[in-house]
Design an enzyme around this catalytic site. Structure first.
Site, PDB file in Angstrom:
ATOM      1  N   SER A  87       0.756  -1.321  -0.019  1.00 37.97           N
ATOM      2  CA  SER A  87       0.000   0.082   0.209  1.00 37.97           C
ATOM      3  C   SER A  87       0.886   1.135   0.110  1.00 37.97           C
ATOM      4  O   SER A  87       0.261   2.387   0.067  1.00 37.97           O
ATOM      5  CB  SER A  87      -0.873   0.120   1.182  1.00 37.97           C
ATOM      6  OG  SER A  87       0.098  -0.401   2.382  1.00 37.97           O
ATOM      7  N   THR A 186      -2.060   3.420   4.177  1.00 36.05           N
ATOM      8  CA  THR A 186      -0.972   4.627   3.970  1.00 36.05           C
ATOM      9  C   THR A 186      -0.122   4.710   5.186  1.00 36.05           C
ATOM     10  O   THR A 186      -0.628   4.173   6.371  1.00 36.05           O
ATOM     11  CB  THR A 186      -1.794   5.722   4.052  1.00 36.05           C
ATOM     12  OG1 THR A 186      -2.508   5.767   2.882  1.00 36.05           O
ATOM     13  CG2 THR A 186      -0.821   7.089   3.907  1.00 36.05           C
ATOM     14  N   THR A 204       1.902   6.828   0.106  1.00 30.76           N
ATOM     15  CA  THR A 204       0.968   5.756  -0.058  1.00 30.76           C
ATOM     16  C   THR A 204       0.894   5.464  -1.641  1.00 30.76           C
ATOM     17  O   THR A 204       1.349   6.306  -2.315  1.00 30.76           O
ATOM     18  CB  THR A 204      -0.592   6.297   0.303  1.00 30.76           C
ATOM     19  OG1 THR A 204      -1.237   5.127   0.228  1.00 30.76           O
ATOM     20  CG2 THR A 204      -1.088   7.363  -0.645  1.00 30.76           C
ATOM     21  N   ARG A 214      -6.418   8.906 -10.616  1.00 31.76           N
ATOM     22  CA  ARG A 214      -7.175   9.101  -9.210  1.00 31.76           C
ATOM     23  C   ARG A 214      -6.189   9.503  -8.394  1.00 31.76           C
ATOM     24  O   ARG A 214      -5.045   9.005  -8.280  1.00 31.76           O
ATOM     25  CB  ARG A 214      -7.885   7.937  -8.624  1.00 31.76           C
ATOM     26  CG  ARG A 214      -8.663   8.167  -7.174  1.00 31.76           C
ATOM     27  CD  ARG A 214      -7.844   7.565  -6.073  1.00 31.76           C
ATOM     28  NE  ARG A 214      -8.427   7.578  -4.720  1.00 31.76           N
ATOM     29  CZ  ARG A 214      -7.834   7.436  -3.694  1.00 31.76           C
ATOM     30  NH1 ARG A 214      -6.455   7.167  -3.635  1.00 31.76           N
ATOM     31  NH2 ARG A 214      -8.540   7.287  -2.586  1.00 31.76           N
ATOM     32  N   THR A 237      -5.248   7.851   7.420  1.00 34.00           N
ATOM     33  CA  THR A 237      -5.396   6.751   6.394  1.00 34.00           C
ATOM     34  C   THR A 237      -6.775   6.102   6.172  1.00 34.00           C
ATOM     35  O   THR A 237      -7.591   6.309   7.027  1.00 34.00           O
ATOM     36  CB  THR A 237      -4.378   5.569   7.003  1.00 34.00           C
ATOM     37  OG1 THR A 237      -4.308   4.450   5.976  1.00 34.00           O
ATOM     38  CG2 THR A 237      -4.877   5.052   8.544  1.00 34.00           C
ATOM     39  N   GLY A 238      -6.750   5.456   5.089  1.00 31.12           N
ATOM     40  CA  GLY A 238      -8.195   4.840   4.773  1.00 31.12           C
ATOM     41  C   GLY A 238      -8.701   5.569   3.692  1.00 31.12           C
ATOM     42  O   GLY A 238      -7.999   5.919   2.722  1.00 31.12           O
TER      43      GLY A 238
HETATM   44  N1  ASP Z   1      -5.830   7.346   2.219  1.00 30.09           N
HETATM   45  C1  ASP Z   1      -5.290   6.408   0.964  1.00 30.09           C
HETATM   46  C2  ASP Z   1      -5.920   6.980  -0.070  1.00 30.09           C
HETATM   47  O1  ASP Z   1      -7.090   7.147  -0.260  1.00 30.09           O
HETATM   48  C3  ASP Z   1      -5.335   5.251   1.062  1.00 30.09           C
HETATM   49  C4  ASP Z   1      -4.982   4.398   2.409  1.00 30.09           C
HETATM   50  O2  ASP Z   1      -4.874   4.899   3.372  1.00 30.09           O
HETATM   51  O3  ASP Z   1      -4.301   3.299   1.992  1.00 30.09           O
HETATM   52  O4  ASP Z   1      -5.234   7.088  -1.036  1.00 30.09           O
END
Ligand code: ASP
Length: 324
Positions: A87, A186, A204, A214, A237-238
């Protein structure tokens, strides 16, 4: 009268909508924490289990009196270089067309910021983000421009799609299914140096199999990262779309400015995200961590399963957060 944490947050939201808290009120709020931990300096905290080796690397730098931005870069490099962390950086999940595209951001104690987005074939986007901050008049570079900038500063182009990530991507192309619990990791790292100064960084490969083009929350200052050296710092993160729409890290720092503890501020920001989600059954994840000027730190998440690493003079371990 001693309030429970949840009751306090409820009344605190009412307070925060109208009345500015005096410093003494804020101080007494800061002393009622149940969940927050407090640490001496230096300290580093970082999202997920890869935050444990990352904070160790950062702490080792800080305890040797090295520059805090070097510590943050070094900590984040541990994840960017590790192909088993799918990730971040090398070995990260590609987009729907099989291209690994990276996002990163960094902020220093003076509020300076640098970020890169949609960066291809450069393994350490956090280091490019730092150079954007330090060597240009800009905050953000994207895509080909970001890559050319990196190359002009000596970075090498490399293939970032590991065999394992390629195999998973090919499987996804066939099955079009993804386990959302494995889709967000992330690395966000916040640190305080021995003099009490705060900085942070985020890196990330973004959401797995995302639409080409994106960009997530990680390179957006205020969304996945915010540092105010007078108050504290937060990172996220998320699911980046949820974080961007709520400008979560900025919100967490502003809530800490009002006197909320790091854990409480993260919970308020998660509640703000949850309120905006239409389908409450959807098990999306967002995790927030924060640290304040006193060395108190904590986190909170939308769904079960979020944790973060911490390293200071007495420990280097993983802590679970509460969730909604
Ligand atoms: N926050 C990151 C994103 O949406 C994803 C992740 O936390 O892995 O790009």
């Amino acid at each position: 009268m001693k309030q429970t944490r949840r009751k306090f947050i409820k009344s605190g939201i009412v307070l925060s909508s109208g009345i500015a808290l005096s410093n003494s009120t804020a101080a007494s709020i800061l002393s009622t924490k149940a969940k927050d931990q407090k640490s001496s300096f230096p300290i580093a905290i970082s999202t997920w289990s890869h935050g444990v080796p990352a904070t160790k690397a950062a702490y080792d730098y800080l305890s040797n009196g090295k520059n805090i931005l070097d510590a943050i870069e070094t900590g984040i490099h541990t994840a960017e270089s590790n192909p088993e962390i799918m990730s971040v950086g090398y070995g990260g999940f590609p987009d729907a067309e099989g291209n690994v595209t990276l996002d990163a951001s960094i902020m220093d104690k003076n509020g300076n910021a640098g970020s890169v987005a949609y960066l291809k074939n450069i393994k350490h986007p956090i280091s490019v983000a730092r150079l954007v901050m330090e060597k240009t008049d800009h905050v953000m570079l994207v895509g080909e421009g970001a890559k050319q900038f990196a190359l002009s500063h000596g970075f090498k182009e490399e293939n970032l799609l590991s065999d394992a990530a390629k195999a998973d991507w090919l499987r996804w192309k066939h099955e079009q299914e993804i386990d959302s619990s494995e889709n967000h990791d992330t690395i966000g790292l916040l640190a305080i140096d021995k003099d009490g100064n705060i900085s942070g960084g985020v890196s990330t490969s973004g959401a797995a199999y995302k639409l080409p083009g994106r960009v997530g929350d990680s390179p957006i200052i205020g969304a996945a990262l915010y540092v105010d050296n007078e108050i504290g710092a937060a990172c996220a993160t998320g699911l980046g779309e949820l974080v961007m729409e709520s400008v979560s890290s900025f919100l967490v720092v502003e809530k800490m400015r009002e006197g909320y503890s790091p854990t409480e501020a993260c919970e308020i920001a998660i509640q703000r995200i949850y309120k905006r989600i239409e389908n409450k059954e959807n098990k999306n994840q967002v995790g927030l961590i924060a640290i304040n000027k006193n060395g108190e730190y904590g986190g909170f998440s939308l769904s079960k399963g979020f944790d973060f690493g911490i390293a200071n003079s007495s420990e280097n371990r993983l802590l679970k957060t509460d969730h909604l």
